[in-house]
Write a protein that holds these residues in place. Structure first.
Motif, PDB file in Angstrom:
ATOM      1  N   VAL A  10      36.334   3.411 -25.963  1.00  0.00           N
ATOM      2  CA  VAL A  10      35.559   3.054 -27.151  1.00  0.00           C
ATOM      3  C   VAL A  10      36.416   3.002 -28.424  1.00  0.00           C
ATOM      4  CG1 VAL A  10      33.670   3.808 -28.668  1.00  0.00           C
ATOM      5  CG2 VAL A  10      33.338   3.720 -26.187  1.00  0.00           C
ATOM      6  N   PRO A  11      37.362   3.934 -28.623  1.00  0.00           N
ATOM      7  CA  PRO A  11      38.189   3.826 -29.839  1.00  0.00           C
ATOM      8  C   PRO A  11      39.099   2.593 -29.864  1.00  0.00           C
ATOM      9  CG  PRO A  11      38.316   6.044 -28.925  1.00  0.00           C
ATOM     10  CD  PRO A  11      37.620   5.187 -27.904  1.00  0.00           C
ATOM     11  N   LYS A  12      39.339   1.970 -28.715  1.00  0.00           N
ATOM     12  CA  LYS A  12      40.295   0.857 -28.642  1.00  0.00           C
ATOM     13  C   LYS A  12      39.669  -0.492 -28.347  1.00  0.00           C
ATOM     14  CE  LYS A  12      43.851   4.033 -27.174  1.00  0.00           C
ATOM     15  NZ  LYS A  12      44.659   4.525 -26.098  1.00  0.00           N
ATOM     16  N   VAL A  13      38.421  -0.523 -27.909  1.00  0.00           N
ATOM     17  CA  VAL A  13      37.746  -1.786 -27.577  1.00  0.00           C
ATOM     18  C   VAL A  13      36.513  -1.907 -28.462  1.00  0.00           C
ATOM     19  CG1 VAL A  13      36.559  -3.097 -25.778  1.00  0.00           C
ATOM     20  CG2 VAL A  13      38.551  -1.723 -25.182  1.00  0.00           C
ATOM     21  N   ALA A  14      36.468  -2.969 -29.231  1.00  0.00           N
ATOM     22  CA  ALA A  14      35.334  -3.170 -30.132  1.00  0.00           C
ATOM     23  C   ALA A  14      34.071  -3.473 -29.338  1.00  0.00           C
ATOM     24  CB  ALA A  14      35.631  -4.319 -31.088  1.00  0.00           C
ATOM     25  N   GLY A  15      33.032  -2.742 -29.645  1.00  0.00           N
ATOM     26  CA  GLY A  15      31.734  -3.015 -29.042  1.00  0.00           C
ATOM     27  C   GLY A  15      31.041  -4.146 -29.783  1.00  0.00           C
ATOM     28  N   ILE A  16      30.018  -4.697 -29.158  1.00  0.00           N
ATOM     29  CA  ILE A  16      29.250  -5.791 -29.739  1.00  0.00           C
ATOM     30  C   ILE A  16      27.828  -5.291 -29.939  1.00  0.00           C
ATOM     31  CG2 ILE A  16      28.396  -8.131 -29.368  1.00  0.00           C
ATOM     32  CD1 ILE A  16      30.734  -8.414 -27.318  1.00  0.00           C
ATOM     33  N   LYS A  17      27.337  -5.409 -31.163  1.00  0.00           N
ATOM     34  CA  LYS A  17      25.975  -4.958 -31.446  1.00  0.00           C
ATOM     35  C   LYS A  17      25.049  -6.173 -31.353  1.00  0.00           C
ATOM     36  CE  LYS A  17      23.419  -1.942 -34.450  1.00  0.00           C
ATOM     37  NZ  LYS A  17      23.460  -1.088 -35.626  1.00  0.00           N
ATOM     38  N   LEU A  18      24.478  -6.360 -30.176  1.00  0.00           N
ATOM     39  CA  LEU A  18      23.569  -7.479 -29.952  1.00  0.00           C
ATOM     40  C   LEU A  18      22.130  -7.116 -30.307  1.00  0.00           C
ATOM     41  CD1 LEU A  18      24.929  -8.787 -26.538  1.00  0.00           C
ATOM     42  CD2 LEU A  18      25.325  -9.743 -28.801  1.00  0.00           C
ATOM     43  N   MET A  19      21.794  -5.840 -30.189  1.00  0.00           N
ATOM     44  CA  MET A  19      20.456  -5.349 -30.517  1.00  0.00           C
ATOM     45  C   MET A  19      20.614  -4.056 -31.309  1.00  0.00           C
ATOM     46  SD  MET A  19      18.297  -6.018 -27.027  1.00  0.00           S
ATOM     47  CE  MET A  19      19.314  -5.060 -25.936  1.00  0.00           C
ATOM     48  N   PRO A  20      19.621  -3.747 -32.121  1.00  0.00           N
ATOM     49  CA  PRO A  20      19.705  -2.484 -32.866  1.00  0.00           C
ATOM     50  C   PRO A  20      19.831  -1.299 -31.909  1.00  0.00           C
ATOM     51  CG  PRO A  20      17.844  -3.818 -33.615  1.00  0.00           C
ATOM     52  CD  PRO A  20      18.403  -4.494 -32.409  1.00  0.00           C
ATOM     53  N   ARG A  60      22.074  -0.462 -29.865  1.00  0.00           N
ATOM     54  CA  ARG A  60      22.673  -0.684 -28.553  1.00  0.00           C
ATOM     55  C   ARG A  60      24.015  -1.399 -28.736  1.00  0.00           C
ATOM     56  NH1 ARG A  60      19.850  -1.837 -23.077  1.00  0.00           N
ATOM     57  NH2 ARG A  60      18.676  -0.195 -24.079  1.00  0.00           N
ATOM     58  N   ILE A  61      25.059  -0.801 -28.200  1.00  0.00           N
ATOM     59  CA  ILE A  61      26.390  -1.401 -28.239  1.00  0.00           C
ATOM     60  C   ILE A  61      26.710  -1.901 -26.833  1.00  0.00           C
ATOM     61  CG2 ILE A  61      28.847  -1.016 -28.689  1.00  0.00           C
ATOM     62  CD1 ILE A  61      27.145  -0.773 -31.191  1.00  0.00           C
ATOM     63  N   SER A  62      27.193  -3.120 -26.758  1.00  0.00           N
ATOM     64  CA  SER A  62      27.583  -3.726 -25.484  1.00  0.00           C
ATOM     65  C   SER A  62      29.069  -4.011 -25.512  1.00  0.00           C
ATOM     66  CB  SER A  62      26.799  -5.016 -25.261  1.00  0.00           C
ATOM     67  OG  SER A  62      25.415  -4.760 -25.228  1.00  0.00           O
ATOM     68  N   TYR A  63      29.626  -4.295 -24.337  1.00  0.00           N
ATOM     69  CA  TYR A  63      31.064  -4.532 -24.212  1.00  0.00           C
ATOM     70  C   TYR A  63      31.314  -5.814 -23.434  1.00  0.00           C
ATOM     71  CZ  TYR A  63      31.320   0.065 -26.094  1.00  0.00           C
ATOM     72  OH  TYR A  63      31.171   1.135 -26.941  1.00  0.00           O
ATOM     73  N   LEU A 118      28.314  -6.022 -20.851  1.00  0.00           N
ATOM     74  CA  LEU A 118      27.874  -4.829 -20.134  1.00  0.00           C
ATOM     75  C   LEU A 118      27.475  -3.740 -21.115  1.00  0.00           C
ATOM     76  CD1 LEU A 118      30.820  -4.617 -17.572  1.00  0.00           C
ATOM     77  CD2 LEU A 118      28.609  -5.739 -17.256  1.00  0.00           C
ATOM     78  N   ASN A 119      26.504  -2.912 -20.718  1.00  0.00           N
ATOM     79  CA  ASN A 119      26.205  -1.743 -21.539  1.00  0.00           C
ATOM     80  C   ASN A 119      27.279  -0.689 -21.248  1.00  0.00           C
ATOM     81  OD1 ASN A 119      25.433  -0.166 -19.242  1.00  0.00           O
ATOM     82  ND2 ASN A 119      23.345  -0.954 -19.373  1.00  0.00           N
ATOM     83  N   MET A 120      27.217   0.439 -21.945  1.00  0.00           N
ATOM     84  CA  MET A 120      28.285   1.432 -21.812  1.00  0.00           C
ATOM     85  C   MET A 120      28.408   1.972 -20.386  1.00  0.00           C
ATOM     86  SD  MET A 120      29.115   4.874 -23.992  1.00  0.00           S
ATOM     87  CE  MET A 120      29.240   3.979 -25.514  1.00  0.00           C
ATOM     88  N   LYS A 121      27.292   2.258 -19.756  1.00  0.00           N
ATOM     89  CA  LYS A 121      27.326   2.793 -18.392  1.00  0.00           C
ATOM     90  C   LYS A 121      27.940   1.768 -17.430  1.00  0.00           C
ATOM     91  CE  LYS A 121      24.365   4.876 -14.899  1.00  0.00           C
ATOM     92  NZ  LYS A 121      22.996   5.256 -14.541  1.00  0.00           N
ATOM     93  N   GLU A 122      27.557   0.507 -17.565  1.00  0.00           N
ATOM     94  CA  GLU A 122      28.108  -0.551 -16.710  1.00  0.00           C
ATOM     95  C   GLU A 122      29.590  -0.762 -16.985  1.00  0.00           C
ATOM     96  OE1 GLU A 122      24.131  -3.366 -16.312  1.00  0.00           O
ATOM     97  OE2 GLU A 122      25.428  -3.566 -18.063  1.00  0.00           O
ATOM     98  N   ALA A 123      29.977  -0.723 -18.274  1.00  0.00           N
ATOM     99  CA  ALA A 123      31.382  -0.911 -18.642  1.00  0.00           C
ATOM    100  C   ALA A 123      32.248   0.215 -18.075  1.00  0.00           C
ATOM    101  CB  ALA A 123      31.526  -0.988 -20.158  1.00  0.00           C
TER     102      ALA A 123
END
Length: 83
Positions: free
Chosen positions: A39-49, A51-54, A18-23
């Motif tokens: 965000v400080p406790k759950v690592a995001g995933i950088k799938l695209m430049p 953009r951080i996903s969860y 999910l993107n941040m808004k969806e998460a």
């Protein structure tokens, strides 16, 4: 069309990432609250430049830990059947 989780018949999201808004929506909070507390406790995933996903599984673990629930190692993840 959403899939149904078993056994509680909860409607589960059809996406795992999910993107941040969806998460934030998935966790029932605003994006601002998500940024401050999750965000400080759950690592995001950088799938695209730029953009951080969860991962939904990481978000579920965050909620389980926050609620004091210990995950059952025998319990399959909703996504395990798709691996």
């Amino acid at each position: 069309m959403a899939n149904e989780c078993q056994p509680s018949k909860l409607v589960c999201p059809t996406k795992r990432i999910l993107n941040m808004k969806e998460a934030a929506s998935y966790l029932g909070m605003s994006v601002t609250t998500f940024r401050e507390h999750v965000v400080p406790k759950v690592a995001g995933i950088k799938l695209m430049p730029h953009r951080i996903s969860y991962d939904i599984e990481a978000l579920n673990r965050f909620i389980d830990k926050a609620s004091g629930k210990e995950p059952d190692p025998r319990e399959d993840s909703f996504w395990d059947k798709y691996r």
